[in-house]
Each structure stands twice: as C-alpha cells, then as structure tokens.
Motif scaffolding. Structure first.
Motif, PDB file in Angstrom:
ATOM      1  N   LEU A 104       9.842   0.745 -17.027  1.00 36.05           N
ATOM      2  CA  LEU A 104       9.817   2.191 -17.274  1.00 36.05           C
ATOM      3  C   LEU A 104      10.439   2.985 -16.128  1.00 36.05           C
ATOM      4  O   LEU A 104       9.914   4.018 -15.703  1.00 36.05           O
ATOM      5  N   GLY A 105      11.544   2.485 -15.615  1.00 36.81           N
ATOM      6  CA  GLY A 105      12.251   3.226 -14.575  1.00 36.81           C
ATOM      7  C   GLY A 105      11.574   3.211 -13.231  1.00 36.81           C
ATOM      8  O   GLY A 105      11.937   3.993 -12.347  1.00 36.81           O
ATOM      9  N   THR A 106      10.580   2.361 -13.020  1.00 39.02           N
ATOM     10  CA  THR A 106       9.899   2.222 -11.741  1.00 39.02           C
ATOM     11  C   THR A 106       9.825   0.750 -11.375  1.00 39.02           C
ATOM     12  O   THR A 106      10.218  -0.127 -12.147  1.00 39.02           O
ATOM     13  N   LEU A 107       9.295   0.497 -10.199  1.00 39.07           N
ATOM     14  CA  LEU A 107       9.139  -0.869  -9.713  1.00 39.07           C
ATOM     15  C   LEU A 107       7.649  -1.181  -9.631  1.00 39.07           C
ATOM     16  O   LEU A 107       6.891  -0.478  -8.950  1.00 39.07           O
ATOM     17  N   VAL A 108       7.230  -2.228 -10.346  1.00 38.38           N
ATOM     18  CA  VAL A 108       5.836  -2.660 -10.346  1.00 38.38           C
ATOM     19  C   VAL A 108       5.713  -3.868  -9.424  1.00 38.38           C
ATOM     20  O   VAL A 108       6.442  -4.852  -9.582  1.00 38.38           O
ATOM     21  N   ARG A 109       4.810  -3.790  -8.470  1.00 35.08           N
ATOM     22  CA  ARG A 109       4.644  -4.897  -7.538  1.00 35.08           C
ATOM     23  C   ARG A 109       3.191  -4.996  -7.096  1.00 35.08           C
ATOM     24  O   ARG A 109       2.417  -4.049  -7.229  1.00 35.08           O
ATOM     25  N   ARG A 110       2.860  -6.170  -6.573  1.00 37.11           N
ATOM     26  CA  ARG A 110       1.523  -6.427  -6.066  1.00 37.11           C
ATOM     27  C   ARG A 110       1.533  -6.314  -4.546  1.00 37.11           C
ATOM     28  O   ARG A 110       2.453  -6.785  -3.874  1.00 37.11           O
ATOM     29  N   SER A 111       0.509  -5.693  -4.012  1.00 34.17           N
ATOM     30  CA  SER A 111       0.389  -5.539  -2.567  1.00 34.17           C
ATOM     31  C   SER A 111      -1.033  -5.861  -2.156  1.00 34.17           C
ATOM     32  O   SER A 111      -1.971  -5.774  -2.960  1.00 34.17           O
ATOM     33  N   ALA A 112      -1.176  -6.236  -0.894  1.00 32.58           N
ATOM     34  CA  ALA A 112      -2.494  -6.616  -0.383  1.00 32.58           C
ATOM     35  C   ALA A 112      -3.395  -5.391  -0.308  1.00 32.58           C
ATOM     36  O   ALA A 112      -2.983  -4.311   0.124  1.00 32.58           O
ATOM     37  N   THR A 122      -2.126  -3.742  -7.912  1.00 36.52           N
ATOM     38  CA  THR A 122      -0.826  -3.430  -8.515  1.00 36.52           C
ATOM     39  C   THR A 122      -0.498  -1.979  -8.251  1.00 36.52           C
ATOM     40  O   THR A 122      -1.341  -1.092  -8.461  1.00 36.52           O
ATOM     41  N   GLU A 123       0.713  -1.718  -7.812  1.00 41.83           N
ATOM     42  CA  GLU A 123       1.130  -0.360  -7.512  1.00 41.83           C
ATOM     43  C   GLU A 123       2.511  -0.086  -8.100  1.00 41.83           C
ATOM     44  O   GLU A 123       3.292  -1.001  -8.345  1.00 41.83           O
ATOM     45  N   ILE A 124       2.768   1.188  -8.318  1.00 45.97           N
ATOM     46  CA  ILE A 124       4.034   1.654  -8.874  1.00 45.97           C
ATOM     47  C   ILE A 124       4.857   2.277  -7.759  1.00 45.97           C
ATOM     48  O   ILE A 124       4.356   3.121  -6.998  1.00 45.97           O
ATOM     49  N   VAL A 125       6.110   1.878  -7.676  1.00 47.61           N
ATOM     50  CA  VAL A 125       6.995   2.343  -6.604  1.00 47.61           C
ATOM     51  C   VAL A 125       8.178   3.063  -7.227  1.00 47.61           C
ATOM     52  O   VAL A 125       8.779   2.568  -8.192  1.00 47.61           O
ATOM     53  N   ALA A 126       8.492   4.230  -6.716  1.00 50.78           N
ATOM     54  CA  ALA A 126       9.643   4.991  -7.192  1.00 50.78           C
ATOM     55  C   ALA A 126      10.930   4.420  -6.601  1.00 50.78           C
ATOM     56  O   ALA A 126      10.954   3.988  -5.446  1.00 50.78           O
ATOM     57  N   PRO A 127      12.015   4.413  -7.366  1.00 51.38           N
ATOM     58  CA  PRO A 127      13.284   3.832  -6.881  1.00 51.38           C
ATOM     59  C   PRO A 127      14.037   4.800  -5.964  1.00 51.38           C
ATOM     60  O   PRO A 127      14.896   5.564  -6.412  1.00 51.38           O
ATOM     61  N   ILE A 128      13.722   4.766  -4.687  1.00 49.20           N
ATOM     62  CA  ILE A 128      14.320   5.706  -3.733  1.00 49.20           C
ATOM     63  C   ILE A 128      15.832   5.510  -3.644  1.00 49.20           C
ATOM     64  O   ILE A 128      16.605   6.486  -3.669  1.00 49.20           O
ATOM     65  N   ASN A 129      16.279   4.273  -3.558  1.00 48.18           N
ATOM     66  CA  ASN A 129      17.721   4.021  -3.449  1.00 48.18           C
ATOM     67  C   ASN A 129      18.467   4.484  -4.696  1.00 48.18           C
ATOM     68  O   ASN A 129      19.573   5.030  -4.610  1.00 48.18           O
TER      69      ASN A 129
END
Length: 820
Positions: A436-444, A598-605
């Motif tokens: 959905l136009g974002t980056l889904v990733r797992r973080s500690a 799980t967190e959602i990251v906006a595509p800064i680049n």
C-alpha cells in the motif's frame, strides 16, 4: 400520574384551541343558522398565543440546526436508494428486477446525480438542496424512460481520448459523459447495497471502516508473531471470459438480465475500465472508473472465501495440537459435531478433526496439505482491492506451500495472473515488504527493563549536557569581562607601560605594528591573535575566550573536579550498552517473539524523487522554485503546496518515521513555495516571508504548527473519514497544472467539473509527470495518470481549482470530454 412538562402543557393548549375553532365553525350546521360564534375570552386568546409561540420556537430550532456536511448528505441519499433496493429482495434472499424498479427510477437517478455533485463539492448547503438537482437535471427523466424501455445507448454516451503520438500504437481512454456517469453511479450504489454486507473481514478498500488506514493497522496489530510474509499483486484486464465469471458470481445474489445486459454494453463500449493491477487504486484517476471498486471486490470476494478455507486447513487440522481457533470453530460446529474434544491430548481422535477433513474433502487419513507437528501454524491475509498481503507463522516450507496454493487458485479458478512472483521473505529482513505504498518491517521492541535503562541514560546525558552548557556560559562571560577590562586599560595608557609583563595583554601587544593609533589598534591585534590561536583547532571566538582566557585563570581544583564529572558521565553513557545486553533475553528464550513489533515506514527516498520530478528540488536535494506554477496567483500557489502538506500529514501520520515527513514539509516544501513566490515577484526570499506571512502560515514551519495542523486534520466527522463515501477523494493524488490562457469574451469557457455551471476565468494544462504502474509508492502525487491526458487543457473555476489542489475533489470529477 404522567409527567407534566411545559411541552405537554403547550400541546394541550394547542389542542384546546383547535377544538374550540372547529366547534365554532360547526355551529351553523346544527340548524341555528343565525347563531353567533362564541366570543374569545382571555383564556382562549392565551391558548392561541402559546400555541403559536410553540410553533415559532420549533421553526427557529429547525433553522438553527447545524447544516449537514456533504458526506452526511451523500450517506442520506444512499440510504434512500438502499431502501428501494431492499424492497426488491425476495424470500430466497435474491434481488430481482433492480434495473426495472430501482436503477431506471427517476428518483434514483436524481439521488445518484446529486451524489456526483457532492463528489464535485457543489451541493454543500442543506439537506433540502441535496434532494433536488436544480435546473441542470432536466435530462434525468429521459434517461429513466430509455432505461425502462431498454433503448439507452451506452456507446453514444461516451467520449474517447487518445495519446498525441504519430505512431500507430496509441493508447485510448474511453470516458462516460454525464448521462452515463449518473447511470453508473446508480448501479454502483445498488451493487454496494447487495454485496457489501457479505464481504469478508480481510477485505479492505471502498468499505466503511475498512480503508487504507484500517488495512495498515490490521497488518501492524492484527498479524501476531509472523515468521514469513509476502505480497501478491493480481494482474488482468477485463476480458469476455473474466466478465462471464463475474456475472456468474453476481447471479448468486442478483437475478436481473437487464442489469447484466447494461454491464455487458459498458464492457463492449470499453467504458467499464476494470483492470486488476494496472494502476494504484484510490487516487481518483479518470481511468479508475466508478464501478471498478465494487466489481473488483465482488469478484475477489470468492478468493476471500477460499482463504478462509485454506486457513482452516492449515490451522485447524494438526496432529497433537488444537489451537484457540479450533476451540472457536468447535463452538460454531457444536450442533454438527457431538462429543468434540478440545483438549490437546484428545485432539488426535476428536470428532472435530474428522469434521474438518470431511469439509476439506479428505478421507480423514493421510490428507494432503495437512500441517503436522507440535509447532502452531497461523496464516494471515489483508487484501486492499487487488493488492494482497500474506503472513505465515510457521516453517518456511509451510509458507511456500501456502503461497503455491494461493497462486494456483488465482490462476486456475479466477483466471488472474500474479505479478512479480515475489518470494517468501523472512520477517526479520531489515529491508521490509512493500504494501500500500509503504514499507512494512519488523523491528525490535524494547522490554520495560530496557526502557528504564534508556530513560536513566537520557536523564544522565541531559544533566551532563546542562552542566557543560553552564560551564561554557560562565567561562565565556569571564572572557568577555577580560576583554572589556583590556579595552578600558587601552584607553588609560599604553600596554607597554603595564606592570605585569607576563600578562595576556602583553602577549597580545606583541602583534602591534608601528604606526598603529592607540585608540584603534587593540581590536585589530585581538583579531590577529585569535586567528593565530585558531590554528590550534579552536572552534570559535567564544571557545578562545573560554579555553585560552578564562579557564587558565580558574583554580586548578575546580577544573579537575568538573572534567572528572564529565568523564564519569561519558563512561556511564558508553557502558550503558553492556547493561542492555544483560537485560535482553537469551537466543533460546521463548519470549524472543514478543520482543518484536511490526511498523509502517514512509518511503522517504521515493518522496524525494517525486519532489525532484515535479521540479521542487534540485538534483542535489536543495529546494528550488516550481517554474510551472509561476503564472498562477499567490493563493493558488500556496494552495498547491498546502495540498502536499495536508496529504502527507494525513497519509503518514501513523508511520514510524513521521518526524522525517514533518521535516520535509517544514524544510523543503516551505522553502520551495517561498522561492516560487520570490521568482514570481522577483524579490528576495526574506521580503516574500514578510509580505505573504498570512498566506505562508498555512504551511507548517515549526513543531507546534505541524502538531496543530495534524490535530485539525483529525478533527473531522466520522462520515468524512468513511472511505466508502470518500473513495477516490480521500487519497486523491496531486497533479501539476500550468496556466494556459486567460478566458475572454471572444473565447468563453465554463468549468469542466461535473455539475458546475460557473464560468472558468482561466484554462489550465494538465502535466503527466509520472506513468508508474501498480504497485507504486504513495507520495502525495498522482503516480499513474493515463498518458492520453497529458497536455490536455481544462477550464476550472477558482473554487474547484482550490478543491483539486487541497484534495477535496479528484480528477474523476472533471469532464475531459467537454472539449473534443
């Protein structure tokens, strides 16, 4: 005894007045034609006045009632159509004759046309205005009659636009005119009434309470402890076979040959514009089509049912373990399966397991695909239109088998292609997964003990920083006093006559040259001396006064104690990492899974690339003026940049790196707007900030302004956040328009927005800056406008130009067929 209130007293007095009036009017009918009506005594007059006062107060309350928003009006109109559709539901649960009794009804078409005008932000005043189309709805009765007679020609109510290339491979976009738009809107509402209640919980997009934000929230909080994940993007243009399959699915709920004939006519005229995976959904682009969202959800609802079957297969049937989902299913199937054992020790021989296998088509022994072992398996799915997210908690082999079955079903049963053939990725992969136009990733995720250690470290670091600042402030102040003392001594006498030859003032005097005047040489010598000191890696003049003037004069014990304190503070901060390692669980600990989120990251680049592509930044990332906007008014330029800020604050407010988004808004977007205005008026940027301070205040520049703007974005009614009502408007992409010409009396032009009768003072050129296919990053800009719309000219009134910039309307509200 009933409660006596002022309102009941007024009502009784009103009834008394009515009875007396009717009795007086009926007197001549009793035979005494010469009888006179009774005189109005004081009590009767009082009752009449109180009754009229009550009616007047009710009218005043109605006039002071808060007007409805345009989304509330749209919900009101859809509910009216909903009642007509539900009236066609038969006893067997199927809907019949929707085309004859609902869609071809003139009242339904009027409500649909008013919904279109609400999407165009035209009807906003009161609910009374929403139920009438005005003078521009004259054609609806004729359309209703033609629909009832079956003589409505779909192809005659379309307009086509092609790319302006000389080659043979031209891309053609077919768009509906106003009449066909109204019919499509009526069909859309009717289909949503029938199919929306049956959609699965994994389905998102064009649904109330299940929009883009809800989908991302489900991925973050609803997917618990995943080990593997992947995304699938289905790709397929609507063809005859796919349409036949879609009609077959719809026939389970609707029996209406006329309705399916109308849909077939739209497909033949190429105006349906239903394409899986061709472009991002929800941007409100012209090629997106009004019927595409509901038809896509209806077709993929079959896949949602298949996912639930597969989840029961992978989760409900295992050797030796019955999970919570089995217990829930056992309660549901209690009537069908007597004597079901939910205990883990009895699960292998339970009736529930055999019932599962019968439902899955197995024979109960050696069923293929059954996940065995003591490790629990959980599968998750989140579908937003044609973009599907999957997560598996279990082994990699289980995830690969699950993905293979999903792809086989999409290709075999639904005749859809899968784009990309994405591999199954581990959730610990730092690169993350695009969705959905974002980056889904797992973080500690930090445990409470680690948070406490970090909090203490921050307190110690802040305390040490405060002491360092106080020390530097005091020593600089001492150095400034020494400098003032030296200037005073210069006025009194020459430095060579000072008694202390070892003082710093004498050392400064060594740089004196012959011929220097006594009143002016001291500052020059001090600058020369500072430049000589700076060669020894001293940072600034204040550092020179602090390190070279004040500190040598301080007591040695004071300096030793301060630097010892700073040394101990630095050692504690650096050794705090060892304390964290001791608090973290071991590698074999069972709580390791809990320590991740799980967190959602906006595509800064990607956002920076869009800013470069739209001409807002240079190749090195510095803000610059947007040259295509220079010919527009100041308010229009600020509205365009404000649209970027509003979209970013709304789209990325739940992202983990939202602070970086705010920094982009406060820095690059604001500076680019200022430089655009500076290039327009050819004045300095500081003068622009002073002259247009009120206009620029709408762009966030500080943390407080950004926080206030975010709160304003959240302070809206629930209807305005309903993606079922705002689909194509909530997340409409920002496009770039340049001024083409000023409208004159010799060349008049009206606003191209559907339903708007206002004249357009200017004509603008639409620039297609990107042609990316789905999936693409959502960055606030339109990513996949059809190339046939490039350099097309549209006339817009001032209000709708502002609405388009701020995201109150989308490109779907513009009639591109107004000019051939």
């Amino acid at each position: 005894m009933p409660n006596v209130t002022p309102s009941t007293i007024l009502k009784s007095l009103h009834n008394l007045c009515f009875l007396r009036l009717t009795s007086s009017l009926s007197l001549p009918l009793t035979g005494n034609h010469h009888a006179q009506p009774p005189k109005h005594d004081g009590n009767f007059t009082l009752a009449t006045e109180l009754a009229s006062l009550m009616e007047q107060s009710s009218e005043d309350a109605a006039s002071k009632r808060k007007p409805m928003t345009r989304m509330e009006l749209k919900r009101f109109l859809e509910l009216r159509i909903k009642k007509r559709v539900k009236a066609q539901r038969a006893a067997d649960g199927k809907f019949r004759d929707l085309m004859k009794n609902v869609i071809s009804d003139a009242e339904t078409l009027r409500d649909a046309y008013t919904c279109i005008k609400l999407n165009s932000n035209i009807v906003t005043a009161t609910a009374t205005a929403a139920v009438s189309c005005g003078d521009d709805g004259y054609f609806l009765d004729d359309v209703a009659q033609r629909l009832r007679e079956g003589s409505f020609d779909v192809s005659a109510n379309t307009s086509s636009i092609s790319t302006r290339t000389r080659g043979e491979s031209k891309e053609v976009l077919v768009l509906p005119n106003l009449k066909l738009r109204v019919v499509q809107e009526a069909v859309r509402i009717a289909l949503e009434v029938v199919f929306r209640p049956q959609f699965s919980r994994v389905s998102h997009g064009c649904r109330s309470g299940r929009g883009r934000v809800a989908a991302l929230r489900h991925v973050c909080k609803g997917v618990v402890g995943p080990d593997w994940w992947f995304t699938l993007l289905v790709v397929k243009k609507l063809d005859a076979a796919l349409l036949a399959k879609l009609v077959c699915v719809m026939e389970d709920k609707i029996e209406d040959g006329c309705l399916y004939g109308l849909i077939q006519s739209m497909f033949d005229a190429r105006v349906l514009n239903l394409e899986f995976g061709g472009f991002p959904k929800g941007d409100g682009l012209p090629q997106e089509g009004v019927l595409s969202p509901i038809l896509m959800n209806v077709y993929l609802d079959v896949f949602d049912s298949e996912f639930h079957r597969l989840s029961m297969k992978y989760e409900g049937v295992r050797e030796g373990v019955v999970v919570d989902g089995d217990r829930a299913l056992s309660k549901k199937c209690e009537g069908d399966c007597e004597g079901v054992a939910v205990d883990g020790d009895k699960a292998s021989s339970s009736t529930l397991r055999r019932w599962f296998r019968r439902q899955l088509g197995g024979d109960g022994v050696g069923m293929s695909g059954v996940v065995e072992g003591d490790s629990g398996v959980r599968v998750y799915c989140c579908r937003y239109m044609d973009e599907i997210f999957f997560a598996v908690s279990g082994s990699r082999d289980c995830a690969v088998n699950f993905k293979s079955e999903i792809e086989s079903y999409l290709k075999g049963s639904l005749m859809l292609d899968v784009k990309g053939q994405a591999d199954v990725l581990p959730c610990e992969d730092t690169r993350g997964l695009r969705f959905l136009g974002t980056l889904v990733r797992r973080s500690a995720r930090e445990s409470p003990a680690v948070k406490a250690v970090h909090k203490l470290k921050e307190k110690v670091e802040l305390f040490a920083l405060q002491k360092l600042e106080a020390w530097n402030y005091g020593t600089v102040r001492i150095g400034k006093k020494w400098l003032g003392h030296g200037l005073k001594k210069v006025k009194e006498s020459e430095i060579k006559h000072l008694a202390d030859e070892s003082s710093l003032l004498n050392r400064v005097s060594c740089f004196r040259k012959s011929g220097m005047e006594t009143d002016h040489w001291y500052k020059e010598l001090l600058k020369i001396w500072m430049q000589d000191i700076q060669t020894k890696n001293v940072k600034s003049e204040k550092s020179i006064l602090s390190k070279c003037v004040a500190e040598p004069a301080l007591p040695q014990e004071l300096k030793d104690s301060f630097y010892e304190f700073m040394k101990q503070a630095e050692q504690y901060i650096s050794s705090e990492a060892d304390s964290i390692l001791k608090l973290l669980p071991n590698e074999n600990s069972s709580t390791e899974r809990v320590m991740a989120k799980t967190e959602i990251v906006a595509p800064i680049n990607a956002i920076k690339q869009r800013l470069l592509r739209y001409g807002l930044t240079t190749s090195k990332g510095f803000p610059r003026s947007a040259n295509l906007l220079n010919m527009q008014d100041t308010t229009e330029i600020v509205d365009w940049f404000e649209g970027i800020a509003c979209r970013w604050l709304k789209w990325y407010e739940n992202c983990a790196n939202f602070s970086d988004i705010k920094l982009l808004i406060a820095d690059q977007v604001r500076k680019s707007c200022i430089r655009t205005l500076a290039a327009k008026y050819r004045v300095h940027e500081t003068e622009i900030e002073k002259r247009f301070d009120l206009e620029l205040s709408r762009l966030p520049s500080t943390h407080d302004a950004e926080k206030e703007m975010a709160n304003e974005a959240l302070d809206v009614q629930a209807f305005d956040n309903d993606e079922s009502l705002m689909y194509g408007i909530s997340y409409s992409g920002l496009c770039l328009l340049s001024l083409a010409r000023i409208v004159t009396e010799a060349r008049p032009c009206n606003c191209f927005v559907v339903g708007c009768l206002s004249p357009a003072p200017r004509v603008y050129t639409l620039h297609v800056m990107e042609r990316q296919k789905s999936p693409s990053w959502k960055t606030g800009f339109s990513t996949c406008i059809h190339p046939s719309l490039n350099k097309r000219r549209v006339g817009l009134c001032k209000q709708h130009l502002r609405d388009l910039y701020l995201g109150h309307i989308s490109l779907q509200s513009i009639d591109f067929g107004a000019w051939k």
